[in-house]
Design an enzyme around this catalytic site. Structure first.
Site, PDB file in Angstrom:
ATOM      1  N   GLU A   9      38.499  -7.766  -7.140  1.00  0.00           N
ATOM      2  CA  GLU A   9      39.488  -8.406  -8.130  1.00  0.00           C
ATOM      3  C   GLU A   9      38.759  -8.828  -9.386  1.00  0.00           C
ATOM      4  O   GLU A   9      39.355  -9.017 -10.499  1.00  0.00           O
ATOM      5  CB  GLU A   9      39.883  -9.755  -7.421  1.00  0.00           C
ATOM      6  CG  GLU A   9      41.416  -8.954  -6.313  1.00  0.00           C
ATOM      7  CD  GLU A   9      41.243  -9.997  -5.107  1.00  0.00           C
ATOM      8  OE1 GLU A   9      42.350 -10.236  -4.511  1.00  0.00           O
ATOM      9  OE2 GLU A   9      40.287  -9.834  -4.354  1.00  0.00           O
ATOM     10  N   ASP A  82      40.275  -9.067  -1.875  1.00  0.00           N
ATOM     11  CA  ASP A  82      40.299 -10.099  -0.827  1.00  0.00           C
ATOM     12  C   ASP A  82      40.955  -9.756   0.362  1.00  0.00           C
ATOM     13  O   ASP A  82      41.904  -8.892   0.541  1.00  0.00           O
ATOM     14  CB  ASP A  82      40.989 -11.163  -1.096  1.00  0.00           C
ATOM     15  CG  ASP A  82      40.161 -12.299  -2.459  1.00  0.00           C
ATOM     16  OD1 ASP A  82      38.823 -11.787  -2.636  1.00  0.00           O
ATOM     17  OD2 ASP A  82      40.514 -12.868  -3.078  1.00  0.00           O
ATOM     18  N   ASP A  84      43.327 -10.656   2.500  1.00  0.00           N
ATOM     19  CA  ASP A  84      44.447 -11.404   2.985  1.00  0.00           C
ATOM     20  C   ASP A  84      45.636 -10.373   2.540  1.00  0.00           C
ATOM     21  O   ASP A  84      45.518  -9.288   2.002  1.00  0.00           O
ATOM     22  CB  ASP A  84      44.627 -13.011   2.375  1.00  0.00           C
ATOM     23  CG  ASP A  84      44.436 -12.638   1.033  1.00  0.00           C
ATOM     24  OD1 ASP A  84      44.461 -11.736   0.197  1.00  0.00           O
ATOM     25  OD2 ASP A  84      44.203 -13.911   0.526  1.00  0.00           O
ATOM     26  N   GLU A  86      47.802 -10.829  -0.082  1.00  0.00           N
ATOM     27  CA  GLU A  86      47.582 -10.627  -1.315  1.00  0.00           C
ATOM     28  C   GLU A  86      46.533  -9.445  -1.912  1.00  0.00           C
ATOM     29  O   GLU A  86      46.844  -8.618  -2.516  1.00  0.00           O
ATOM     30  CB  GLU A  86      47.143 -11.938  -2.186  1.00  0.00           C
ATOM     31  CG  GLU A  86      47.932 -11.938  -3.703  1.00  0.00           C
ATOM     32  CD  GLU A  86      49.507 -12.050  -3.399  1.00  0.00           C
ATOM     33  OE1 GLU A  86      50.262 -11.778  -4.507  1.00  0.00           O
ATOM     34  OE2 GLU A  86      50.201 -12.798  -2.644  1.00  0.00           O
ATOM     35  N   TYR A 304      35.241 -16.976   2.791  1.00  0.00           N
ATOM     36  CA  TYR A 304      36.541 -16.773   2.008  1.00  0.00           C
ATOM     37  C   TYR A 304      37.374 -17.873   2.114  1.00  0.00           C
ATOM     38  O   TYR A 304      37.345 -18.650   3.311  1.00  0.00           O
ATOM     39  CB  TYR A 304      37.563 -15.515   2.504  1.00  0.00           C
ATOM     40  CG  TYR A 304      38.468 -15.196   1.823  1.00  0.00           C
ATOM     41  CD1 TYR A 304      38.483 -14.977   0.429  1.00  0.00           C
ATOM     42  CD2 TYR A 304      39.868 -15.152   2.304  1.00  0.00           C
ATOM     43  CE1 TYR A 304      39.499 -14.875  -0.513  1.00  0.00           C
ATOM     44  CE2 TYR A 304      40.761 -14.836   1.371  1.00  0.00           C
ATOM     45  CZ  TYR A 304      40.813 -14.688   0.182  1.00  0.00           C
ATOM     46  OH  TYR A 304      41.873 -14.354  -0.456  1.00  0.00           O
ATOM     47  N   ARG A 306      40.744 -18.853   1.629  1.00  0.00           N
ATOM     48  CA  ARG A 306      42.037 -18.807   1.787  1.00  0.00           C
ATOM     49  C   ARG A 306      42.256 -18.711   3.399  1.00  0.00           C
ATOM     50  O   ARG A 306      42.344 -17.376   3.795  1.00  0.00           O
ATOM     51  CB  ARG A 306      42.964 -17.964   0.995  1.00  0.00           C
ATOM     52  CG  ARG A 306      42.886 -18.574  -0.416  1.00  0.00           C
ATOM     53  CD  ARG A 306      43.900 -17.449  -1.249  1.00  0.00           C
ATOM     54  NE  ARG A 306      43.718 -17.971  -2.759  1.00  0.00           N
ATOM     55  CZ  ARG A 306      42.909 -17.672  -3.655  1.00  0.00           C
ATOM     56  NH1 ARG A 306      42.268 -16.714  -3.272  1.00  0.00           N
ATOM     57  NH2 ARG A 306      42.911 -18.281  -4.818  1.00  0.00           N
ATOM     58  N   HIS A 350      40.890 -15.013   9.402  1.00  0.00           N
ATOM     59  CA  HIS A 350      39.619 -14.882   9.001  1.00  0.00           C
ATOM     60  C   HIS A 350      38.768 -16.096   9.717  1.00  0.00           C
ATOM     61  O   HIS A 350      39.506 -16.449  10.615  1.00  0.00           O
ATOM     62  CB  HIS A 350      39.452 -15.408   7.325  1.00  0.00           C
ATOM     63  CG  HIS A 350      40.614 -14.758   6.570  1.00  0.00           C
ATOM     64  ND1 HIS A 350      40.383 -13.210   6.458  1.00  0.00           N
ATOM     65  CD2 HIS A 350      41.401 -15.137   5.779  1.00  0.00           C
ATOM     66  CE1 HIS A 350      41.162 -12.957   5.388  1.00  0.00           C
ATOM     67  NE2 HIS A 350      41.907 -14.019   5.070  1.00  0.00           N
TER      68      HIS A 350
END
Length: 850
Positions: A9, A82, A84, A86, A304, A306, A350
């Site tokens: 990203e 990432d 997740d 998103e 990570y 989130r 995670h």
């Protein structure tokens, strides 16, 4: 074609990962989403299974062009955003956009929880495929939010002036803030008295200590649920009787209770607790915390950020236990590793947020961090290390003292000390006692050795009148905790929710507390009225916490493959349509018809007035509304009110019978001196517009707008007139014979807010500052000391006073520029200035340090 394309990203992450993978890989950044729903239309076909119409974003078009060109040269494409929802969606959008350039079988999904060489290499050894269940969960959330925003927001905008939008989660958060504010406003405080005594032993050691009255005749006298218990001392008469009895009664130790309390370390951070802790201990807003954590993650220092899972990789846990034993001693290592259970079914599978290498202690990171990043890393490191250590042991001693002849008065004092620090060796010594119960303030620093039946001497009786207090307002940290407890939102959304409430001007911050604005209150009033209508028809409320939490659970089910996302949408969409229908507040058709009838009699309409880009034309507005109604459209309640005001403006041309029937009242006339004030200001050379936070203050535009309103016959509000007077004072040097104008308009009357006598001297001192710090950005806001000072000076010149908050900010800023202020040391005592602080570095200095 030997190269492999890797897409992440962010450019920072691309640079870091490229160092690990070597020459056979080229790593590029998508810079977030490359495709999304269109910005200016719904982009969802609700008739075709909620099919989304994805388009390339403005930035995405350029990025995709570069990615396609590179993909044509490569054999394989590794999608590594990432780990997740998103990130999975970004990976899928990249696949959809690039699959014509590279065979579909040559795409691979790579996930990792930390940006370290071992983790990255391990991830590339075991590439996977895109998880479409996770993609669909993200699609469902995006489409849910789009439907609510695009179809629900217009209903709100039509009825509430200034309202921007409703949001599926954002509005629930606002509702919590508004309901909390109402609870505070409705709270009725109760007065009560506390009774205590400073006492000491009758033989050495003679160190005094304080005991507090806890019970009368066995009845507790404290507070429970913010209400006084029956035994509380509520009146002065009760207090005087108690004091009279105690004056003639000895105090005797009735019991000494000793016990050891074990306190376990808190679990490592997850997203919500990191945001809460950083807000409480460091003063960071959630958005800032996440931005700093992102940098730490991309630097390879933390995992990570989130996540809502307390899980820790076994290898990391073993390394931490080894580190604790080596650094603090084996007695600090628990016999078995500490495990923490996540709340509910934690999504975003995670680990918790932890250092990638526990041996990298704060201050020894090996990469350049700014002060805020260092503070956040220390917070994360200490919390993680402490979470893998043994509990602390706290020795607590409570002494109970009795007195009284007719009644029995029980006094209490408690002292605690750390018997064994345990995890506090890493996290720092916390308050030794558990948080006192509501209304219990018997905790004291030390208690001398005491025995049962020992008499004590009273040195001083201590009484204090207090009031029960309402629940505290939400801060961003406590609101996130409330959302989490209600199951509303997810780790990736909390910071965005807080930012949206601020950007939409639904809340303001007072210190750290969130206070709903008038606009925020209006929106929730509409939401609550709609809820009542829905309940009457046995329908569900879209913006109720339980409903929103249930939708979050269904998104989790989509991610786990338990339900199809389109089925979830089919269940949700009728509820949205029902809410929209019930939220529409329309003007009574019969009332609208009477207003039209009254205005049909008007023969002389006010001329159209152009103000900025808008043209105000009563006659055209009347004809347009009449046409809408003629086509079968109902006018909103707000449009009906506007029509009634128009009838009032033309009251002299409306038939007398209709004046009575519609209860028309002639509008207040424009104040006699207002047009003259505007005329004086029209020819002034105004200052350039200035930005303060999100707002731009443009004096010229403001005066022009008021002039247009006066031309239309509108009476200005008291607040508008007050600011007009402020501008006359501000530009007094351009107005001829201003002293006479001051007397004419009574501008020299005492200001509403009396000026603090230190304000003018502090401003005068700060005018010596020649070198200002460079502006800094925090999120979307620019903080500019020079602009702020100029704005404050201008306001003081116009109003003659500053608010307490403005003056405090001004003095705090002065401390940063103390080196440029002559006689600052003497001024500190004279004007209440804080001690000198380290100034912000100027741009050149900051660059040199790097």
């Amino acid at each position: 074609m030997s190269k492999n394309l890797v897409i992440v990203e962010s450019p920072a992450k691309a640079k870091k990962i490229n160092q690990f993978l070597g020459k056979d890989y080229i790593v590029m950044a998508s810079v977030g989403h490359v495709r999304d729903l269109p910005a200016k239309k719904l982009g969802v076909d609700v008739e075709k299974e909620f099919e989304p119409d994805y388009v390339s974003t403005t930035r995405g078009k350029k990025v995709l062009k570069e990615l396609k060109a590179e993909a044509k040269k490569c054999e394989k494409v590794f999608l590594a955003p990432d780990p997740d929802r998103e990130g999975e969606a970004i990976a899928w959008h990249l696949f959809e956009a690039l699959k014509k350039n590279v065979g579909e079988e040559n795409f691979y999904r790579v996930t990792y929880n930390e940006i370290t060489k071992p983790a990255i290499l391990a991830a590339f050894e075991q590439p996977e495929q895109i998880d479409m269940d996770r993609v669909n969960a993200q699609q469902a959330r995006r489409i849910l939010d789009r439907l609510v925003g695009f179809q629900g927001s217009p209903v709100v905008r039509k009825q509430i002036r200034g309202a921007n939008s409703v949001g599926r989660v954002q509005t629930v958060a606002l509702r919590l803030v508004v309901e909390r504010e109402k609870e505070i406003t409705d709270f009725q405080p109760e007065a009560y008295f506390t009774v205590g005594a400073q006492v000491r032993k009758q033989e050495a050691p003679l160190d005094p200590f304080t005991v507090k009255l806890a019970r009368i005749n066995g009845e507790p006298i404290g507070i429970k649920d913010r209400k006084l218990l029956p035994g509380a001392v509520k009146t002065m008469e009760q207090l005087e009787c108690i004091q009279k009895e105690l004056d003639n009664s000895p105090l005797k130790v009735s019991d000494v209770i000793t016990k050891e309390v074990t306190r376990r370390a808190r679990p490592p951070f997850i997203t919500s607790t990191l945001q809460q802790s950083a807000s409480g201990s460091l003063g960071f807003a959630p958005a800032r915390t996440m931005g700093l954590a992102q940098k730490l993650y991309e630097s390879g220092l933390i995992t990570y950020m989130r996540t809502d899972s307390f899980n820790i990789a076994k290898s990391a846990q073993d390394e931490c236990r080894q580190f604790v034993g080596d650094s603090y001693g084996s007695q600090y290592v628990p016999e078995k590793p500490n495990f923490y259970k996540s709340k509910g079914a934690a999504q975003e599978a995670h680990e918790a947020i932890r250092p990638t290498d526990v041996s990298v202690e704060p201050g020894r990171e090996g990469v350049k961090l700014d002060a805020a990043e260092q503070k956040l890393y220390r917070l994360i490191w200490e919390r993680f290390v402490a979470s893998q250590m043994v509990p602390a042991k706290i020795a607590r001693r409570t002494v109970e003292v009795e007195a009284g002849s007719e009644n029995t008065y029980l006094f209490r004092a408690t002292a605690s000390e750390i018997a064994f620090p345990g995890y506090m060796k890493a996290s720092g010594i916390e308050a030794a006692a558990d948080k006192p119960k509501e209304g219990d303030d018997s905790e004291t620093e030390t208690i001398p050795p005491l025995t049962k039946d020992e008499n004590l001497d009273v040195l001083d009786w201590q009484t204090e009148q207090k009031e029960t207090k309402p629940v505290a307002r939400y801060t961003e940290a406590s609101l996130i905790r409330a959302l989490e407890e209600n199951g509303v939102g997810r780790p990736s959304t909390y910071a965005a929710i807080m930012s949206k409430l601020d950007e939409r001007e639904y809340v303001v911050k007072e210190k750290r507390s969130l206070v709903p604005t008038e606009l925020g209150n209006e929106l929730i009033t509409l939401i609550l009225r709609t809820e009542e209508k829905l309940k009457t028809d046995n329908k569900v409320d879209l913006f109720e916490a339980h409903f929103t939490a249930n939708m979050e659970s269904k998104l989790d089910d989509v991610e786990e493959g338990k339900i199809e996302w389109t089925e979830m949408m089919k269940e949700f969409y009728p509820s949205l349509l029902e809410w929209i229908e019930h939220a529409k507040e329309t003007a009574e058709p019969a009332f609208v018809a009477k207003c039209f009838q009254a205005l049909e009699a008007v023969t002389e309409w006010a001329p159209a007035v152009k103000s900025g880009r808008r043209t105000y034309d009563d006659h055209k507005t009347f004809e347009d509304l009449k046409e809408k109604v003629g086509e079968g459209e109902l006018l909103s309640k707000r449009q009906g009110e506007m029509l009634h005001k128009m009838c009032c403006r033309y009251i002299k041309q409306v038939p007398e019978g209709m004046v009575t029937e519609l209860e028309l009242v002639e509008p207040e006339a424009v104040r006699g001196d207002t047009p003259r004030k505007i005329e004086l200001l029209i020819n002034v050379n105004f200052e350039e517009p200035r930005a303060v936070g999100k707002r731009t203050y443009d004096d010229k535009k403001f005066v022009t707008s008021l002039g247009d309103q006066v031309t239309m016959g509108k009476r200005l509000s008291d607040r508008q007139v007050a600011y007009l007077d402020t501008l006359l004072t501000k530009y007094s040097d351009q107005l001829e014979n201003f002293d006479a104008l001051k007397a004419e308009f009574k501008l020299d009357e005492k200001p509403e807010v009396e000026a603090d006598p230190t304000t003018a001297p502090v401003i005068a001192l700060m005018e010596n500052i020649k070198e200002w710090a460079e502006p800094t950005m925090r999120g979307k806001r620019e903080f500019n000391d020079k602009t702020f000072f100029e704005s404050i000076s201008s306001q003081f010149k116009g109003k003659g006073a500053l608010s307490d908050r403005q003056l405090a900010a001004l003095k705090k800023m002065a401390a940063r520029y103390s080196e440029q202020i002559p006689g600052y040391a003497e001024a500190m005592d004279q004007y209440g200035l804080p001690a000198p602080r380290k100034p912000k570095p100027k741009k050149e200095e900051a660059a040199a340090e790097e």
